[in-house]
Design an enzyme around this catalytic site. Structure first.
Site, PDB file in Angstrom:
ATOM      1  N   TRP A   1     -26.770   1.303   5.530  1.00 49.29           N
ATOM      2  CA  TRP A   1     -27.293   1.224   4.194  1.00 49.29           C
ATOM      3  C   TRP A   1     -27.270   2.513   3.432  1.00 49.29           C
ATOM      4  CZ3 TRP A   1     -27.612  -3.673   2.320  1.00 49.29           C
ATOM      5  CH2 TRP A   1     -28.060  -4.481   3.322  1.00 49.29           C
TER       6      TRP A   1
ATOM      7  N   LYS B   1     -23.939  -1.467   1.277  1.00 49.91           N
ATOM      8  CA  LYS B   1     -23.748  -1.558   2.623  1.00 49.91           C
ATOM      9  C   LYS B   1     -22.458  -1.074   2.972  1.00 49.91           C
ATOM     10  CE  LYS B   1     -25.407  -4.063   6.791  1.00 49.91           C
ATOM     11  NZ  LYS B   1     -26.264  -5.357   7.187  1.00 49.91           N
TER      12      LYS B   1
ATOM     13  N   THR C   1     -40.578 -13.513 -16.317  1.00 49.43           N
ATOM     14  CA  THR C   1     -39.959 -12.252 -15.808  1.00 49.43           C
ATOM     15  C   THR C   1     -38.284 -12.149 -16.203  1.00 49.43           C
ATOM     16  OG1 THR C   1     -39.248 -13.072 -13.681  1.00 49.43           O
ATOM     17  CG2 THR C   1     -41.430 -12.061 -13.963  1.00 49.43           C
TER      18      THR C   1
ATOM     19  N   GLU D   1     -45.175  -9.258 -12.388  1.00 47.12           N
ATOM     20  CA  GLU D   1     -46.088  -9.895 -11.415  1.00 47.12           C
ATOM     21  C   GLU D   1     -47.385  -8.866 -11.460  1.00 47.12           C
ATOM     22  OE1 GLU D   1     -42.791  -9.526 -11.352  1.00 47.12           O
ATOM     23  OE2 GLU D   1     -41.886 -11.296 -10.618  1.00 47.12           O
TER      24      GLU D   1
END
Lengths: 559, 559
Positions: free
Chosen positions: A455, A450, A189, A336
């Site tokens: 958030w 943040k 990856t 994945e």
């Protein structure tokens, strides 16, 4: 246990190879080399795959051995896709955009025995790759003319030219019976930072993923398609499209390295491509080109479908292609997951407004994939379309662990969690799931901003900004802030990028965002670029952006 | 062996159950009972399947135990489809058209522990079924009102009414983790003659078959479909359509026993059915009904696709449905193949004439199925579209052997042959395969007519005769002949069946056939019927026809 009495036909890529042989020998692969178009029938491709398997066998490649490729999208790479797994070896596709030291590191980690490399790549960086001792053969593939002197290698390494190497062998190969759980492919990856994370696909996982690409609600690959995977063949098997095309009997069109608009248009026109796939960046440039070259529209009339993934897309992207009669289907996946996990299929039980609202969602899980979202404690979140949680995937084509190198063992990783009687892949993406099942990725876990203890979703900001017709690319980045810890900054590349355009944007982007975001989420600042920096996978490189904006380094391994 | 590092998610019907729960709780099953339409959401269906599993568990049904059904197509039967395999037991669907002694024989052979039976069936034949001692429970399903006294059973057998039985249990059931090779279903291909031949499906085989029904080139089941399986749920899981519909998220419409045109039209209109499936006999009557009731056309406007199998169909059949905007897709399969092996998908690389010529072929092998044709010595025949051979199938959803009863062992059978490194199912069908892969079944091995040492294909004759617009049904039968050993006889039911119609047919059928057949293949005689005799599966009963024509008995076990 009372076992069923059905045939134990293993799910291996031999099912693909045999089907092409039985039913589609006359379908073709068109490769656009810089020197011109090259067309080969699947019949001949299979014969060459047989020659290649005989060559590999002779070179000592046995069951489970790793065969590396460092190559763009061509019929030769496709021959490796068929020959290597079907002979029981493992195809290790290395990202051709890596630097030489990274390539060497992956060759060593995978313990590759042999390297197949495009001449155009070897020419520029081959001498810099310190080949590990296990690599005894380098086979140069002739995407550009190769001379015998080009094949000179370091001591102990045999250099071959692909055509000559396979040319001396018979097309008939005694393909072995394989176990469906045998390894078929290996894909890392990322190769640039931290420990390499290799996904070791099995025949079973890749074959099931291939079948999943045929579902009518989804990619829906059909015999009448001509498929152009413009995503590189070293990225999760080009999203599985080459295998799917072969299984379905669709013809293929391969662009080598060139995914610029002019090259793609030439290939689409020549091969009469019906579906194509790449990351949004490629298609944004494509749309720009069509705008400045309206005559090109006729040349891409055969193109009908565009499964797109790898980054969020906006409404205007979908609308712009719709005007050309091309249906964009948003997909989502990762290396994945082989890589497809979600496809955005329109449900029949939504009204028109709901349908419009779900178009830019990443989609529904493909049959065979199950998902959940969980909070920081691993507890399932409500799927109410509002509550964000980490997206986790369970599927026969999702990884259970990363490849540990050499011994073939898996290595410890916190990317997987056993729960509810199964393994879940922790995607690292933060998502909401609405009651109809549509997943919206609201952020990479590490890309959340943040601010004042709350958030802010950088992707939601990006999506909204990208829905403006004057915006070509956009990203939202966290900048350290003495008062709020972090504040978002908008980075933008405009379509028309004059001083006046920038001023207009600056004057009204806040009111534009205020329709959809609370005041505290709206970025105070915008930074303009001619083009946003891209990583090796063609995605916007947020680490680089952060560095440019803050002078600091961001977290490792961005996706 | 270097094993891949992917998740070992077993291919079980739990994937179907979970997907419905996650994504399609609001989709519905509409069942047309004689008393009216009954609609239930999948959410509630799953809850009832949970109650049912708890009841079965309490009744002592454990892993691998056989649960018999004798029932038509209803939501209760569908609940059994979900609960029984997903709890690890085996669903044994018995043909409801069998006679009581045959039912008893299958119950004994399968060693069933419990029998679920529609009241309408139990009412008429229940007392005649001599239940084997292993059957300790009979659960009567209320397709018609049931009174407590109806539940009186023989000594040692507990009688239950379905609704009351499951009503006392909780909807939550602890579904076990299953091995994908565990048995999921049991279906006998014939129960009337010879040894019963049971096919013991595994979770893996049924799950893969379910996924195969989603392929865009093929059945292409989609979420937006409403699927009406008019083929009985005791015939190879209604051709796998109920499981495919659940997996795709399509709604279902179930007709119970009634597949007459008026009942089907009512159901199609009520549930807005988009695709339906049954044997051609059902649709021939349907077309007749539409002809005499042209107003009905509007009521079936939602119906778009008709996968048809079980017998050959002619061009006029396809054309007649096309006039109603309904696309007929010819399919072919058998109980031993779960059952689908071939679907007639139009290839893009045929010209118009070739396409027209392949429409009535049985089709191409579904991805995952491989086929060959072999001569009497088991040697592969040329796939040239002319050479006939026995069709043999290799697939993960094809049987490897028949169920031996009791001990779960397989039993010896000459229906399977190991060759080329795999098991082949010998279908008993004689077929040609053309260079594009299209299979044409030219005959059952036992239905070939041998005249003067040469083979005549009864099915080719039938197909040609059925392409006449004045023909409703047709069959070609061998009649013993002193000179030629056998000669073909045509058996016909005409659409309009007056003396004049028969005379006209008799006068010109030979010249009609002579366009396509050599003189020696053309039958000298025709026999007219108001309707051809049918077997228990709704197909033309050639044994009965032979008996009617020759006074003799034909071979056993006709298909």
């Amino acid at each position: 246990m009372l076992a069923g009495l059905m045939q134990q036909v293993p799910l291996t890529l031999n099912l693909v190879r045999e089907r092409v042989l039985d039913l589609y020998p006359n379908k073709t692969v068109t490769t656009r080399f810089r020197g011109g178009m090259h067309v080969i029938a699947y019949r001949d491709l299979l014969a060459r795959a047989g020659r290649l398997a005989n060559f590999l066998s002779e070179a000592g490649v046995g069951r489970g051995a790793r065969v590396a490729t460092l190559a763009w999208n061509s019929h030769r790479h496709l021959e490796l896709y068929l020959a290597v797994p079907c002979m029981g070896a493992v195809l290790h596709t290395i990202n051709a955009r890596l630097l030489a030291p990274d390539v060497a590191r992956l060759l060593a980690h995978a313990d590759d025995q042999i390297l197949f490399v495009d001449w155009s790549i070897w020419r520029t960086m081959g001498r810099e790759i310190e080949l590990p001792p296990a690599v005894r053969h380098v086979v140069v593939m002739e995407d550009e003319p190769v001379t015998p002197s080009d094949l000179a290698m370091a001591a102990g390494v045999a250099g071959h030219a692909y055509e000559q190497a396979i040319g001396g062998y018979d097309a008939a190969f005694s393909w072995p019976d394989l176990d469906e759980n045998e390894a078929a492919g290996l894909c890392y990856t990322s190769g640039t930072t931290g420990d390499p994370k290799g996904v070791l696909y099995s025949h079973r996982s890749t074959t099931l993923h291939t079948l999943a690409c045929l579902f009518a609600d989804g990619i829906a690959m059909r015999e009448r398609d001509v498929c152009l995977p413009a995503v590189p063949m070293f990225h999760a098997n080009a999203w599985g499209f080459p295998y799917a095309a072969l299984m379905a009997g669709a013809s293929l069109a391969l662009p080598c390295r060139e995914t610029d608009p002019a090259s793609l248009i030439e290939l689409i026109e020549t091969a009469q491509v019906t579906m194509a796939t790449a990351v949004p960046t490629v298609w944004i440039a494509f749309l720009d080109h069509l705008r400045s070259n309206p005559d090109s529209a006729d040349r891409i009339a055969s193109l009908k479908r565009l499964p797109v993934g790898g980054a969020a897309i906006g409404k205007s992207f979908i609308d712009d292609f719709a005007r050309h009669g091309i249906e964009v289907m948003h997909c989502w996946g990762m290396t994945e997951i082989s890589p497809l996990g979600l496809t955005n299929v329109a449900r029949s039980d939504l009204d028109a407004q709901q349908t419009a609202a779900t178009r830019s969602a990443q989609g529904l899980p493909i049959p065979g994939c199950r998902l959940r979202i969980v909070d920081a404690d691993g507890i399932r979140c409500e799927m109410d379309g509002r509550t964000p949680g980490e997206l986790q995937i369970s599927s026969p084509w999702a990884a259970a662990s990363y490849y540990g190198g050499l011994d073939g063992a898996s290595k410890p990783s916190d990317s997987f969690v056993a729960d509810e009687g199964r393994i879940w892949l922790k995607t690292g993406d933060i998502a909401t799931v609405d009651p109809h099942g549509y997943v919206r990725i609201v952020d990479r876990a590490k890309d959340l901003i943040k601010s004042g203890g709350e958030w802010i979703s950088s992707q939601s900001l990006e999506l909204q900004i990208m829905s403006r017709t004057d915006v070509r690319e956009a990203a939202a980045i966290a900048r350290p802030d003495p008062k709020w810890q972090e504040r978002p900054v908008i980075c933008v590349a405009l379509r028309s990028d004059t001083e006046q355009d920038r001023k207009r944007f600056e004057q009204n982007y806040r009111s534009y965002l205020s329709r959809s975001f609370p005041k505290w989420q709206i970025p105070e600042d915008v930074v303009f670029y001619a083009e946003l920096p891209k990583g090796k996978t063609g995605k916007v490189d947020k680490v680089a952006l952060r560095r440019m904006i803050t002078g600091e380094n961001g977290p490792d391994d961005p996706k």
